[in-house]
Write a protein that holds these residues in place. Structure first.
Motif, PDB file in Angstrom:
ATOM      1  N   ALA A 194       0.834  -1.207   0.000  1.00  0.00           N
ATOM      2  CA  ALA A 194       0.000   0.000   0.000  1.00  0.00           C
ATOM      3  C   ALA A 194       0.864   1.250   0.000  1.00  0.00           C
ATOM      4  CB  ALA A 194      -0.934  -0.016   1.206  1.00  0.00           C
ATOM      5  N   LEU A 195       1.867   1.279   0.861  1.00  0.00           N
ATOM      6  CA  LEU A 195       2.767   2.440   0.923  1.00  0.00           C
ATOM      7  C   LEU A 195       3.509   2.634  -0.393  1.00  0.00           C
ATOM      8  CD1 LEU A 195       4.265   1.927   4.507  1.00  0.00           C
ATOM      9  CD2 LEU A 195       2.631   3.689   3.805  1.00  0.00           C
ATOM     10  N   ALA A 196       3.992   1.524  -0.959  1.00  0.00           N
ATOM     11  CA  ALA A 196       4.768   1.617  -2.192  1.00  0.00           C
ATOM     12  C   ALA A 196       3.916   2.100  -3.358  1.00  0.00           C
ATOM     13  CB  ALA A 196       5.383   0.258  -2.517  1.00  0.00           C
ATOM     14  N   LEU A 197       2.697   1.597  -3.471  1.00  0.00           N
ATOM     15  CA  LEU A 197       1.820   2.013  -4.564  1.00  0.00           C
ATOM     16  C   LEU A 197       1.430   3.482  -4.427  1.00  0.00           C
ATOM     17  CD1 LEU A 197      -0.425  -1.172  -4.800  1.00  0.00           C
ATOM     18  CD2 LEU A 197       1.187  -0.355  -6.533  1.00  0.00           C
ATOM     19  N   LEU A 198       1.159   3.921  -3.210  1.00  0.00           N
ATOM     20  CA  LEU A 198       0.879   5.342  -2.995  1.00  0.00           C
ATOM     21  C   LEU A 198       2.086   6.196  -3.371  1.00  0.00           C
ATOM     22  CD1 LEU A 198      -0.965   5.134   0.454  1.00  0.00           C
ATOM     23  CD2 LEU A 198      -2.005   5.742  -1.740  1.00  0.00           C
ATOM     24  N   ALA A 199       3.274   5.719  -3.020  1.00  0.00           N
ATOM     25  CA  ALA A 199       4.496   6.483  -3.288  1.00  0.00           C
ATOM     26  C   ALA A 199       4.784   6.609  -4.773  1.00  0.00           C
ATOM     27  CB  ALA A 199       5.682   5.823  -2.584  1.00  0.00           C
ATOM     28  N   MET A 200       4.298   5.672  -5.593  1.00  0.00           N
ATOM     29  CA  MET A 200       4.588   5.721  -7.020  1.00  0.00           C
ATOM     30  C   MET A 200       3.933   6.906  -7.715  1.00  0.00           C
ATOM     31  SD  MET A 200       6.738   3.443  -7.332  1.00  0.00           S
ATOM     32  CE  MET A 200       6.988   3.780  -9.061  1.00  0.00           C
TER      33      MET A 200
ATOM     34  N   VAL B 218      10.333  -0.473  -9.731  1.00  0.00           N
ATOM     35  CA  VAL B 218      10.061   0.040  -8.384  1.00  0.00           C
ATOM     36  C   VAL B 218       8.621  -0.283  -7.982  1.00  0.00           C
ATOM     37  CG1 VAL B 218       9.939   2.099  -6.942  1.00  0.00           C
ATOM     38  CG2 VAL B 218      11.775   1.879  -8.620  1.00  0.00           C
ATOM     39  N   ALA B 219       7.680  -0.040  -8.902  1.00  0.00           N
ATOM     40  CA  ALA B 219       6.276  -0.325  -8.611  1.00  0.00           C
ATOM     41  C   ALA B 219       6.065  -1.814  -8.359  1.00  0.00           C
ATOM     42  CB  ALA B 219       5.397   0.146  -9.773  1.00  0.00           C
ATOM     43  N   LEU B 220       6.716  -2.662  -9.178  1.00  0.00           N
ATOM     44  CA  LEU B 220       6.550  -4.110  -9.038  1.00  0.00           C
ATOM     45  C   LEU B 220       7.125  -4.598  -7.717  1.00  0.00           C
ATOM     46  CD1 LEU B 220       5.423  -6.507 -10.619  1.00  0.00           C
ATOM     47  CD2 LEU B 220       7.718  -6.890 -11.541  1.00  0.00           C
ATOM     48  N   SER B 221       8.258  -4.007  -7.317  1.00  0.00           N
ATOM     49  CA  SER B 221       8.863  -4.432  -6.042  1.00  0.00           C
ATOM     50  C   SER B 221       7.937  -4.137  -4.872  1.00  0.00           C
ATOM     51  CB  SER B 221      10.204  -3.718  -5.841  1.00  0.00           C
ATOM     52  OG  SER B 221      10.013  -2.351  -5.511  1.00  0.00           O
ATOM     53  N   GLY B 222       7.249  -2.983  -4.953  1.00  0.00           N
ATOM     54  CA  GLY B 222       6.317  -2.648  -3.884  1.00  0.00           C
ATOM     55  C   GLY B 222       5.099  -3.547  -3.889  1.00  0.00           C
ATOM     56  N   ALA B 223       4.587  -3.854  -5.095  1.00  0.00           N
ATOM     57  CA  ALA B 223       3.381  -4.668  -5.179  1.00  0.00           C
ATOM     58  C   ALA B 223       3.625  -6.102  -4.727  1.00  0.00           C
ATOM     59  CB  ALA B 223       2.851  -4.652  -6.613  1.00  0.00           C
ATOM     60  N   LEU B 224       4.845  -6.606  -4.929  1.00  0.00           N
ATOM     61  CA  LEU B 224       5.130  -8.007  -4.634  1.00  0.00           C
ATOM     62  C   LEU B 224       5.828  -8.216  -3.295  1.00  0.00           C
ATOM     63  CD1 LEU B 224       6.325  -9.222  -8.166  1.00  0.00           C
ATOM     64  CD2 LEU B 224       4.038  -9.371  -7.145  1.00  0.00           C
ATOM     65  N   THR B 225       6.196  -7.113  -2.617  1.00  0.00           N
ATOM     66  CA  THR B 225       6.912  -7.267  -1.359  1.00  0.00           C
ATOM     67  C   THR B 225       5.984  -7.826  -0.279  1.00  0.00           C
ATOM     68  OG1 THR B 225       8.355  -5.413  -1.901  1.00  0.00           O
ATOM     69  CG2 THR B 225       8.235  -6.069   0.398  1.00  0.00           C
TER      70      THR B 225
ATOM     71  N   GLY C 287      14.135   2.430   4.680  1.00  0.00           N
ATOM     72  CA  GLY C 287      14.805   1.180   5.004  1.00  0.00           C
ATOM     73  C   GLY C 287      14.209  -0.052   4.354  1.00  0.00           C
ATOM     74  N   THR C 288      13.103   0.099   3.617  1.00  0.00           N
ATOM     75  CA  THR C 288      12.495  -1.032   2.926  1.00  0.00           C
ATOM     76  C   THR C 288      13.038  -1.127   1.505  1.00  0.00           C
ATOM     77  OG1 THR C 288      10.636   0.250   2.045  1.00  0.00           O
ATOM     78  CG2 THR C 288      10.398  -0.692   4.261  1.00  0.00           C
ATOM     79  N   LEU C 289      12.754  -2.242   0.814  1.00  0.00           N
ATOM     80  CA  LEU C 289      13.202  -2.396  -0.568  1.00  0.00           C
ATOM     81  C   LEU C 289      12.590  -1.346  -1.490  1.00  0.00           C
ATOM     82  CD1 LEU C 289      14.694  -3.914  -2.790  1.00  0.00           C
ATOM     83  CD2 LEU C 289      12.740  -5.501  -2.921  1.00  0.00           C
ATOM     84  N   PRO C 290      11.261  -1.107  -1.451  1.00  0.00           N
ATOM     85  CA  PRO C 290      10.710  -0.046  -2.302  1.00  0.00           C
ATOM     86  C   PRO C 290      11.294   1.328  -1.983  1.00  0.00           C
ATOM     87  CG  PRO C 290       8.952  -1.454  -1.500  1.00  0.00           C
ATOM     88  CD  PRO C 290      10.188  -1.844  -0.751  1.00  0.00           C
TER      89      PRO C 290
END
Length: 586
Positions: A246-252, A579-586, A303-306
Motif C-alpha cells: 500500500a505504501l509503495a503504490l501510494l508512493a509511485m 520500483v512499482a513491481l517491487s512494492g506490489a510483490l513485497t 529502510g524497505t526495498l521499495p
C-alpha cells in the motif's frame, strides 16, 4: 482559524476579482491576498500546534460526488479531443474509485495540520502569493480580453486553495480527489491560450498525471484490504500483510507528479503556458506534491526495498535530467529540466527515510521554491519586454536589462553557491548518505548521483551566466529595460526572502566556520566588473598566426543522440515499473 483563512481566502479573492474588474482592483485583490496568506502561513509555522478537523458525512458525500464528476470530465476530454490515453486512464480510474469507495472503512475524512503541512504552507502561500501578484502585470500584457485575464488570475488563486487543502488531507481518497484537482488545474492553465500547442501539451499533462492517480487508487485499495485504514496516519500506525505494498503504490504517484523520467514530457510541455503557470507549477505548487508525498510516507518506507529503490531512482533522475538540461538553449526548458533534476534529488533524500535526510529534503524544497520562482518570473519579464526566450539571444543583455539579468544571476547563484541552502543542502546530503553506506551499500548510487548531478548543474548555470555577462553585440535591436513595479515588487520580495532564509539556515548550523564558504559569492559578485574591464582587450590564441578567437561558454552543449535519448526514456520507464513491481510483490 488560520487554516480556514488559507482554505477560504483564495476562493473569496477569486470571486472578488470579478467584482473589481479594473486593473487597480486586480492589484488590490492580489496584494491583499498575498498579505493575508503570508501572515496566516507564518502564524501557523511560528506557533506549531497539532490540529485535526473532521469532515461531516454530508461534506464527504459531496466530495465523492465531485470526484466522480471530475473523472467523467476527464473521460469527456478524452472523447472530445480524441486522446486514447486520457480516455483509457479515465475508464480505469472510474471503476477503481467506485471500488475503493465501496470497501473503504467508514471513517470520517479528516484534515490534519502537522509540522510537514505547516512547512508546506510557507512555500505554497508566500511563494505562490508572490506569483499571483506578478501575474496581474504579466496578464495585462497578454493579447487577450480583460475577462480572460481575470479568469486566469482566478485560476491561480483557486490553485492555491487546492494546494492548501491537499497538504492537510489525511484521508487517502480525499487526497486522490485533490491530487486530481491539481491535475485539472494544470490542464486548464496549460491550455489557457487555446492554441494547438497548448491543447496538445495540456492533454499530455492530463494523461501523465492520471497515471499517478491510478497508483493512488491502487494504494487505497491495498490499504483497505490490508491494514484496513482509509487514512495516511492510520496506515503508518497500523500493520498487516499489505501495508508495504500500500505504501509503495501510494508512493509511485510521486515520480509521476514530480515529472521524473519518463514522465518529464508533461512538465517540459507546460512551458507553452504563460510564465506564471510555469512558476506556479515548478516552485510553489503541483510538483512539490512529489517530495511532500514521499516525506509523508517516509516513516513506513524508509529502510524497505521499495524505499531504497525509490532513493536510487531519484538519484539517477537527478543525474539524467541535469545532463539533458545541458542540451537545451531555451531558458524555460533549461529551468524545467533543472527542476526535474532537483525534484529527483528531493525525492531520493525523502525516500532514504532518516530524520536527517528528510530535513535536508525539506530544506531543498524551500530554497528551490524561492530560487525557481525568481528565475521563472525574471525570464517572463525578459520575454514580455524583449521577446527573448533563447539563451543565445541574451548575450550582452546585462547592459540593456540590468534588473532582470541581475535577478536571473542571483537566482542561479542561489541555486549553485554557498551559503545558499541548495548548496548547503547538497553538501550535508553527501555527508548524511555517506554515513549510511556501512548498512546500505546500495546508497553509493545516491552518493554518486548527488555529486555528479550537482557538478552538471553547476556547469549548466555558469553556462547561462557566461551568456548574460558576455560583451554586448555592436548592434542589439532592443531598448533599455523599464521594469514596471508589478514585476519589480514580487522579484524583490523573492530575492529578500532568499537572502533571509539563507542567513537563517546558516545560523541554525551553529558553526561559524561554515560562513567561510560564502567567500565564493564575493568573488562571483565581482565578475561583472571583471568582465566589463576585459572587454577592451583582444584575446589571441597561440599557434594560429595571431588570429583572434572567441570562446563562447553559452554555446557549449552536451546533447545525446536520438537513440541515446530514447534508450534513456525506456530505461527509466523500466526502472519505474521495477520500483512499482517491487512494492506490489513485497
Amino acid at each position: 482559524m488560520m487554516v480556514f483563512i488559507l482554505l477560504l481566502s483564495p476562493m473569496i479573492a477569486a470571486l472578488a476579482l470579478f467584482a473589481l474588474p479594473s486593473l487597480r482592483g486586480r492589484y488590490a485583490v492580489a496584494t491583499l491576498l498575498f498579505g493575508v496568506l503570508s501572515v496566516a502561513a507564518l502564524s501557523l509555522f511560528l506557533h506549531p500546534e497539532a490540529q485535526t478537523f473532521a469532515i461531516t458525512p454530508g461534506m464527504g458525500t459531496l466530495i465523492e460526488a465531485a470526484d466522480i464528476v471530475l473523472l467523467f470530465y476527464f473521460l469527456f476530454q478524452g472523447v472530445k479531443h480524441r486522446s486514447p490515453p486520457v480516455l483509457l486512464l479515465a475508464l480505469i480510474q472510474l471503476p477503481l474509485y467506485l471500488w475503493a469507495v465501496a470497501i473503504t472503512p467508514a471513517e470520517a475524512p479528516a484534515l490534519v495540520v502537522d509540522d510537514l503541512s505547516r512547512f508546506m504552507f510557507l512555500i505554497i502561500n508566500i511563494v505562490g502569493g508572490a506569483i499571483v501578484l506578478y501575474a496581474v502585470e504579466y496578464m495585462r500584457r497578454e493579447k487577450s480580453g480583460e475577462g480572460k485575464q481575470r479568469l486566469f488570475i482566478a485560476y491561480l488563486m483557486l490553485f492555491l486553495a487546492v494546494m492548501n487543502a491537499i497538504v492537510i488531507a489525511d484521508d487517502i481518497l480525499l487526497f486522490f480527489f485533490l491530487f486530481e484537482m491539481t491535475t485539472l488545474a494544470s490542464y486548464l492553465l496549460i491550455a489557457f491560450r487555446g492554441d494547438a500547442a497548448g491543447r496538445r501539451n495540456a492533454l499530455r499533462a492530463l494523461w501523465m498525471n492520471q497515471v499517478g492517480g491510478v497508483f493512488l487508487l491502487l494504494g487505497a485499495l491495498a490499504a483497505a484490504y490490508g491494514p484496513g485504514s482509509a487514512t495516511f496516519s492510520g496506515l503508518l500506525q497500523g500493520g498487516g500483510g499489505l501495508l508495504l505494498p500500500a505504501l509503495a503504490l501510494l508512493a509511485m504517484a510521486a515520480p509521476v507528479k514530480g515529472a521524473s523520467l519518463p514522465f518529464d514530457g508533461w512538465l517540459l510541455g507546460a512551458m507553452v503556458a504563460p510564465t506564471p503557470v510555469s512558476a506556479m507549477l515548478h516552485s510553489a505548487t503541483m510538483v512539490k506534491i512529489a517530495p511532500f508525498l514521499l516525506l509523508k510516507l517516509a516513516p513506513g518506507l524508509g529502510g524497505t526495498l521499495p524505499g531504497t529503490l525509490l532513493a536510487l531512482f531519484g538519484a539517477l533522475v537527478f543525474v539524467a535530467a541535469s545532463y539533458l538540461a545541458l542540451s537545451r538553449s531555451l531558458l524555460k526548458e533549461i529551468l524545467g529540466y533543472s527542476t526535474v533534476a532537483l525534484l529527483g534529488l528531493m525525492m531520493s533524500l525523502a525516500a532514504v527515510g532518516t530524520p536527517e535526510s528528510m530535513q535536508l529534503a525539506m530544506a531543498l524544497m524551500l530554497f528551490h521554491a524561492l530560487a525557481k520562482a525568481l528565475l521563472f518570473l525574471a525570464a517572463g519579464a525578459l520575454e514580455k519586454d524583449f521577446g527573448l526566450k533563447d539563451v543565445e539571444q541574451m548575450k550582452g543583455l546585462l547592459q540593456y536589462a540590468p534588473r532582470s539579468v541581475g535577478f536571473l544571476l542571483f537566482g542561479f547563484f542561489s541555486l549553485t553557491l554557498p551559503p545558499f541552502g541548495l548548496f548547503m543542502g547538497k553538501l550535508f546530503a553527501i555527508a548524511s548518505v555517506a554515513s549510511l553506506l556501512h548498512t546500505q551499500p546500495w546508497f553509493v548510487v545516491v552518493l554518486t548521483g548527488i555529486a555528479v548531478g550537482s557538478a552538471l548543474l553547476v556547469l549548466l548555470y555558469f553556462k547561462i551566466a557566461a551568456a548574460l555577462l558576455a560583451a554586448a553585440p555592436d548592434t542589439l535591436p532592443i531598448e533599455r529595460e523599464m521594469m514596471p513595479p508589478g514585476f519589480a515588487a514580487p522579484l524583490t520580495v523573492l530575492t529578500l526572502l532568499s537572502l533571509a532564509t539563507a542567513g537563517g539556515y546558516m545560523l541554525q548550523q551553529h558553526n561559524s566556520l561554515l560562513w567561510l564558504l560564502a567567500l565564493p559569492v564575493l568573488i562571483v559578485a565581482l565578475l561583472p566588473l571583471l568582465t566589463r574591464s576585459l572587454q577592451r582587450f583582444d584575446r589571441v590564441m597561440p599557434y594560429r598566426c595571431g588570429e583572434k578567437s572567441e570562446f563562447d561558454g553559452a554555446l557549449f552543449y552536451v546533447e545525446p543522440s536520438a537513440g541515446a535519448a530514447q534508450a534513456m526514456q525506456w530505461g527509466f520507464g523500466l526502472l519505474f515499473a521495477a520500483v512499482a513491481l517491487s512494492g506490489a510483490l513485497t
